[in-house]
Write an enzyme that holds these catalytic residues in place. Sequence first.
Site, PDB file in Angstrom:
ATOM      1  N   LYS A 148      23.547  -5.397   0.313  1.00  0.00           N
ATOM      2  CA  LYS A 148      22.437  -4.683   0.961  1.00  0.00           C
ATOM      3  C   LYS A 148      21.440  -5.621   1.619  1.00  0.00           C
ATOM      4  O   LYS A 148      20.953  -5.366   2.718  1.00  0.00           O
ATOM      5  CB  LYS A 148      21.667  -3.876  -0.103  1.00  0.00           C
ATOM      6  CG  LYS A 148      22.018  -2.426  -0.125  1.00  0.00           C
ATOM      7  CD  LYS A 148      21.069  -1.569  -0.932  1.00  0.00           C
ATOM      8  CE  LYS A 148      20.337  -2.274  -2.050  1.00  0.00           C
ATOM      9  NZ  LYS A 148      19.389  -1.405  -2.737  1.00  0.00           N
ATOM     10  N   ARG A 193      14.559   6.639  -6.061  1.00  0.00           N
ATOM     11  CA  ARG A 193      15.500   6.350  -7.149  1.00  0.00           C
ATOM     12  C   ARG A 193      15.883   7.612  -7.916  1.00  0.00           C
ATOM     13  O   ARG A 193      16.812   7.589  -8.701  1.00  0.00           O
ATOM     14  CB  ARG A 193      14.866   5.348  -8.125  1.00  0.00           C
ATOM     15  CG  ARG A 193      14.848   3.938  -7.593  1.00  0.00           C
ATOM     16  CD  ARG A 193      14.264   2.980  -8.591  1.00  0.00           C
ATOM     17  NE  ARG A 193      14.207   1.637  -8.071  1.00  0.00           N
ATOM     18  CZ  ARG A 193      15.195   0.747  -8.167  1.00  0.00           C
ATOM     19  NH1 ARG A 193      16.312   1.081  -8.758  1.00  0.00           N
ATOM     20  NH2 ARG A 193      15.059  -0.470  -7.677  1.00  0.00           N
ATOM     21  N   ARG A 238      29.823 -15.996 -10.495  1.00  0.00           N
ATOM     22  CA  ARG A 238      28.892 -17.109 -10.258  1.00  0.00           C
ATOM     23  C   ARG A 238      28.792 -18.023 -11.482  1.00  0.00           C
ATOM     24  O   ARG A 238      28.683 -17.557 -12.600  1.00  0.00           O
ATOM     25  CB  ARG A 238      27.509 -16.523  -9.925  1.00  0.00           C
ATOM     26  CG  ARG A 238      26.494 -17.571  -9.481  1.00  0.00           C
ATOM     27  CD  ARG A 238      25.313 -16.934  -8.831  1.00  0.00           C
ATOM     28  NE  ARG A 238      24.728 -15.856  -9.625  1.00  0.00           N
ATOM     29  CZ  ARG A 238      23.588 -15.248  -9.310  1.00  0.00           C
ATOM     30  NH1 ARG A 238      22.939 -15.592  -8.224  1.00  0.00           N
ATOM     31  NH2 ARG A 238      23.106 -14.271 -10.064  1.00  0.00           N
ATOM     32  N   ARG A 253      24.773 -17.551 -16.056  1.00  0.00           N
ATOM     33  CA  ARG A 253      23.528 -16.875 -16.445  1.00  0.00           C
ATOM     34  C   ARG A 253      23.856 -15.621 -17.239  1.00  0.00           C
ATOM     35  O   ARG A 253      24.859 -14.958 -16.989  1.00  0.00           O
ATOM     36  CB  ARG A 253      22.741 -16.486 -15.188  1.00  0.00           C
ATOM     37  CG  ARG A 253      21.938 -17.632 -14.618  1.00  0.00           C
ATOM     38  CD  ARG A 253      21.245 -17.276 -13.316  1.00  0.00           C
ATOM     39  NE  ARG A 253      20.955 -15.835 -13.176  1.00  0.00           N
ATOM     40  CZ  ARG A 253      20.432 -15.317 -12.075  1.00  0.00           C
ATOM     41  NH1 ARG A 253      20.141 -16.092 -11.044  1.00  0.00           N
ATOM     42  NH2 ARG A 253      20.168 -14.034 -11.993  1.00  0.00           N
ATOM     43  N   ARG A 257      24.658  -2.992 -15.841  1.00  0.00           N
ATOM     44  CA  ARG A 257      23.816  -2.851 -14.648  1.00  0.00           C
ATOM     45  C   ARG A 257      24.449  -1.897 -13.640  1.00  0.00           C
ATOM     46  O   ARG A 257      23.780  -1.036 -13.062  1.00  0.00           O
ATOM     47  CB  ARG A 257      23.651  -4.235 -14.012  1.00  0.00           C
ATOM     48  CG  ARG A 257      22.286  -4.485 -13.437  1.00  0.00           C
ATOM     49  CD  ARG A 257      22.115  -5.965 -13.199  1.00  0.00           C
ATOM     50  NE  ARG A 257      22.152  -6.279 -11.793  1.00  0.00           N
ATOM     51  CZ  ARG A 257      22.599  -7.426 -11.309  1.00  0.00           C
ATOM     52  NH1 ARG A 257      23.072  -8.346 -12.110  1.00  0.00           N
ATOM     53  NH2 ARG A 257      22.562  -7.667 -10.024  1.00  0.00           N
TER      54      ARG A 257
END
Length: 218
Positions: free
Chosen positions: A15, A90, A129, A163, A174
């Site tokens: 996005k 939202r 990552r 992370r 998430r």
Amino acid sequence: MSLNLILMGLPGAGKGTQAQYIVDKYQIPHISTGDMFREAISNETALGLKAKEYTDKGNLVPDEVTNGIVKERLAEDDTKPGFLLDGYPRTLEQADALAQMTEDLNKPLSAVINIDVDPKLLTDRLTGRFICKKCGATYHKLYHMPKVPGTCDVCGGHEFYQREDDKPEAVKTRLKVNIKMNTPLISYYKDRNLLFNVDGSQSIDEVWQKVDQILSSL
């Protein structure tokens, strides 16, 4: 005719990149909820100060305050040619409030662009990552591996870590939360003939071509 847009998509759908392209080409402000809150708080508007009371305590800002801040922002002069909303609405309540305020301000929505990517692909994107422990250089299992396996290109270090929020469990949670939140909104805008789905699994340029095509046709 102004270009009044909402940009939707799950984390990792790309996005941010598309928002930048839209803003650069169509010269409309990119309005994200975080930026709006920060601006209202730093300008010490009545609603900004109200929002600060909640954020200072780590609480969610209630809808009526959020909606008020959005309306203040959409009433500003720089939104005359249009706007790109990101991170709002939202909830269906916020979507109804937005419909009311865009009517009040005479700035009806032109389109809702949803960058649609299979959650499995997003999981691969978001969990790929990893970071060099020594110098912080960032790599990715799919897109950017060190030239020599196990050795950092920048500092030659051999220890890497991931992370916490990039770990598979955190990413799945998430995505689940975001899917739950986005699904009713996607139906809401589809019912109002405002929704355009764009396949976000393509290359960044291909996604942009499709987005640009939609916006040019409005």
